[in-house]
Enzyme design. Structure first.
Site, PDB file in Angstrom:
ATOM      1  N   LYS A  94       2.869  -3.718   6.742  1.00  0.00           N
ATOM      2  CA  LYS A  94       2.213  -3.988   4.901  1.00  0.00           C
ATOM      3  C   LYS A  94       4.499  -3.890   4.710  1.00  0.00           C
ATOM      4  O   LYS A  94       4.519  -4.925   3.783  1.00  0.00           O
ATOM      5  CB  LYS A  94       2.039  -2.770   4.031  1.00  0.00           C
ATOM      6  CG  LYS A  94       0.477  -3.317   3.626  1.00  0.00           C
ATOM      7  CD  LYS A  94       0.818  -4.384   3.238  1.00  0.00           C
ATOM      8  CE  LYS A  94      -1.638  -4.908   3.336  1.00  0.00           C
ATOM      9  NZ  LYS A  94      -1.583  -5.941   2.142  1.00  0.00           N
ATOM     10  N   SER A 149       1.111  -1.645   0.102  1.00  0.00           N
ATOM     11  CA  SER A 149      -0.094  -0.043   0.002  1.00  0.00           C
ATOM     12  C   SER A 149       0.722   1.381  -0.134  1.00  0.00           C
ATOM     13  O   SER A 149       1.730   1.348   0.747  1.00  0.00           O
ATOM     14  CB  SER A 149      -1.107  -0.406   1.348  1.00  0.00           C
ATOM     15  OG  SER A 149      -1.475   1.427   1.467  1.00  0.00           O
ATOM     16  N   SER A 150       0.237   2.036  -0.891  1.00  0.00           N
ATOM     17  CA  SER A 150       1.182   3.240  -0.728  1.00  0.00           C
ATOM     18  C   SER A 150       1.157   4.438   0.959  1.00  0.00           C
ATOM     19  O   SER A 150       1.751   4.935   1.140  1.00  0.00           O
ATOM     20  CB  SER A 150       0.820   4.287  -1.797  1.00  0.00           C
ATOM     21  OG  SER A 150      -1.279   4.757  -1.380  1.00  0.00           O
ATOM     22  N   CYS A 151       0.585   3.158   2.137  1.00  0.00           N
ATOM     23  CA  CYS A 151       0.787   4.233   2.800  1.00  0.00           C
ATOM     24  C   CYS A 151       2.291   4.157   3.767  1.00  0.00           C
ATOM     25  O   CYS A 151       1.882   4.526   4.975  1.00  0.00           O
ATOM     26  CB  CYS A 151      -0.852   3.701   3.479  1.00  0.00           C
ATOM     27  SG  CYS A 151      -0.831   1.875   4.898  1.00  0.00           S
ATOM     28  N   TYR A 201      -1.703  -0.653  10.253  1.00  0.00           N
ATOM     29  CA  TYR A 201      -1.406  -1.410   8.944  1.00  0.00           C
ATOM     30  C   TYR A 201      -0.835  -1.427   8.426  1.00  0.00           C
ATOM     31  O   TYR A 201      -0.285  -2.584   7.033  1.00  0.00           O
ATOM     32  CB  TYR A 201      -2.356  -0.757   7.736  1.00  0.00           C
ATOM     33  CG  TYR A 201      -2.707  -1.095   6.679  1.00  0.00           C
ATOM     34  CD1 TYR A 201      -3.523  -2.235   6.461  1.00  0.00           C
ATOM     35  CD2 TYR A 201      -2.890  -0.454   5.334  1.00  0.00           C
ATOM     36  CE1 TYR A 201      -3.714  -2.991   5.025  1.00  0.00           C
ATOM     37  CE2 TYR A 201      -2.978  -0.523   4.593  1.00  0.00           C
ATOM     38  CZ  TYR A 201      -3.510  -1.602   4.129  1.00  0.00           C
ATOM     39  OH  TYR A 201      -4.069  -2.354   2.261  1.00  0.00           O
ATOM     40  N   HIS A 250     -13.207   2.753   1.872  1.00  0.00           N
ATOM     41  CA  HIS A 250     -12.229   4.030   2.316  1.00  0.00           C
ATOM     42  C   HIS A 250     -13.304   5.010   1.650  1.00  0.00           C
ATOM     43  O   HIS A 250     -14.705   4.585   1.135  1.00  0.00           O
ATOM     44  CB  HIS A 250     -11.353   3.151   0.972  1.00  0.00           C
ATOM     45  CG  HIS A 250     -10.505   2.583   1.724  1.00  0.00           C
ATOM     46  ND1 HIS A 250     -10.489   0.901   1.183  1.00  0.00           N
ATOM     47  CD2 HIS A 250      -9.501   2.463   2.226  1.00  0.00           C
ATOM     48  CE1 HIS A 250      -9.196   0.480   0.879  1.00  0.00           C
ATOM     49  NE2 HIS A 250      -8.389   1.124   2.599  1.00  0.00           N
TER      50      HIS A 250
END
Length: 439
Positions: A159, A126-128, A155, A198
């Site tokens: 990842k 994920s980009s987070c 989260y 989301h």
């Protein structure tokens, strides 16, 4: 991958996994296996033996079951798309679930992939994972260079652990595990939960419900709440007065007031009066479907939608079908593209097996374009056909001020997205309505 290669999509019934399944089928792959969680039965529109795909019931959080699955099925290629996902509210409410469930799933699948000789695995992160204040756009090399965004830190850490697992197995065992970092995704088969999903799918559903409320279509509102969830406890189908009201399409003011009050909890509100006052102006003997909002005092056409935050953060959004196309493209890249000659690396005095290049063991997947949350909200309102007021609740968190991926590596490899945000939203809302009518 060959067309007859044994391909496993972990989490193939979710938005991301199902998009990859569709992409593979469209390209002629026919030896595909996927799983659905034992606690979440397969959706009615997904048959256990879809042409070219075999869906198997499997709990990825149980290591022995995952090992048995890999030993029996012997997949050659794996797309690890299974994950617990959600928006800001869900991340803040269930932080332990987000870190625990995702750590267990990715550890189990990656270890079994190593044990049973998977040729190549694609892990979807994920980009987070990137720092909250990372320079924009965010390059792959920015990983672990700063503090994470607090609203989704558990989260993100799970990842990041998945990325490091992939890199460590590559380094120690010579596996070919690639990590891709998709930007914010949306598309068919998304979750439309009003609290846990989301921002984009939540807004689609909220605007849809706001439209229904402004037209006093309480039968359609009930249909939505029973189809996509978040129904109030008072809405039961057990032979009660509520059930008879639904069957006859005639609703007492108490039920209407209850529904209006329930929707207000999700930011879908009526200005000017309390739900009970609005409901009291409806004729309980008439069909709500035939009631005209203009005859209500105050009318439910005075609906407004309350959105979270200030609307100023910038976000990048990608249509899930484009993401799936990128994943299949990356999986099919040759070793010469993804590795620096697979040269041995050395750690301290110990020689380690060959591994993928650090530059290509993580690949961003995105559009390289972003918009503000306010612009996104207005665009969704246009696509859904909502013409009412939008208000912003600045007391709610915004999250990261900006989150845009640098996709120059992906472009250099030869892939670019095809679907604009507006076209993608139209396709997504069309899919929402299709599933709404045919669950």
């Amino acid at each position: 991958m060959n067309k007859n290669s044994r391909i496993y999509i972990a989490g193939g019934t979710g938005m991301v996994g199902s998009a990859i399944v569709r992409r593979l089928l469209a390209e002629g792959y026919y030896n595909i296996i996927s799983n659905y969680h034992i606690k979440k039965p397969l959706a009615s529109n997904l048959q256990p033996h879809t042409s070219g795909v075999n869906f198997v019931q499997l709990d990825l959080e149980i290591q022995n079951d995952v090992n048995d699955f890999f030993e029996h099925e012997r997949p050659e290629y794996v797309f690890l798309a299974a994950a617990k996902v959600g928006g800001i509210y869900a991340n803040n409410t269930y932080p332990a679930d987000f870190i625990y469930n995702n750590l267990i799933i990715e550890a189990n699948v990656l270890h079994s992939a190593y044990l049973y000789g998977v040729k190549k695995l694609l892990f979807l992160g994920s980009s987070c994972i990137y720092p909250r204040m990372a320079p924009q756009p965010m390059k792959e090399e920015y990983l672990l260079t700063g503090e994470l965004e607090p609203t989704n830190e558990p989260y993100a850490i799970s990842k990041i652990a998945g990325i490091k697992l992939c890199q460590s197995y590559n380094r120690q065992y010579g596996t070919k595990f690639i990590s891709v970092m998709p930007t914010n995704l949306y598309g068919p088969n998304d979750s439309y939960d009003l609290m846990d999903s989301h921002v984009l799918p939540a807004l689609i559903r909220k605007f849809h419900l706001a439209n229904l409320l402004s037209q006093s279509k309480f039968d359609e509102i009930i249909k939505d709440l029973t189809r996509y969830g978040n129904a109030p406890s008072s809405l039961s189908y057990d032979g009660s007065s509520t059930s008879r009201a639904v069957a006859s399409n005639v609703y007492p003011p108490t039920l209407i007031a209850s529904l209006i009050d329930h929707l207000s909890k999700f930011g879908i509100k009526v200005s000017g009066s309390s739900p009970s006052v609005v409901a009291s102006n409806l004729d309980p003997k008439s069909s709500i479907r035939e009631a005209s909002p203009s005859n209500l005092n105050p009318p439910t056409s005075n609906v407004f939608l309350e959105a979270w935050g200030t609307g100023t953060p910038r976000r990048e959004f990608m249509y899930s079908e484009d993401m799936a196309d990128a994943c299949v493209f990356i999986m099919n890249l040759g070793d010469g593209v993804l590795a620096s000659g697979l040269n041995p690396q050395t750690s301290n005095s110990f020689s380690s097996p060959s591994s993928l290049s650090p530059q290509t063991s993580i690949i961003n997947i995105g559009t390289g374009e972003d918009i503000t949350i306010r612009e996104l909200t207005e665009l969704i309102a246009e696509v859904v056909g909502y013409k009412g007021e939008i208000r912003w609740d600045a007391s709610k968190p915004d999250g990261m001020p900006r989150k845009l991926l640098d996709v120059s590596l992906l472009h250099t490899l030869g892939w670019k997205h095809k679907t604009s945000i507006k076209d993608g939203l139209r396709l997504t809302y069309k899919d929402f309505l299709k599933n709404y009518d045919h669950p």
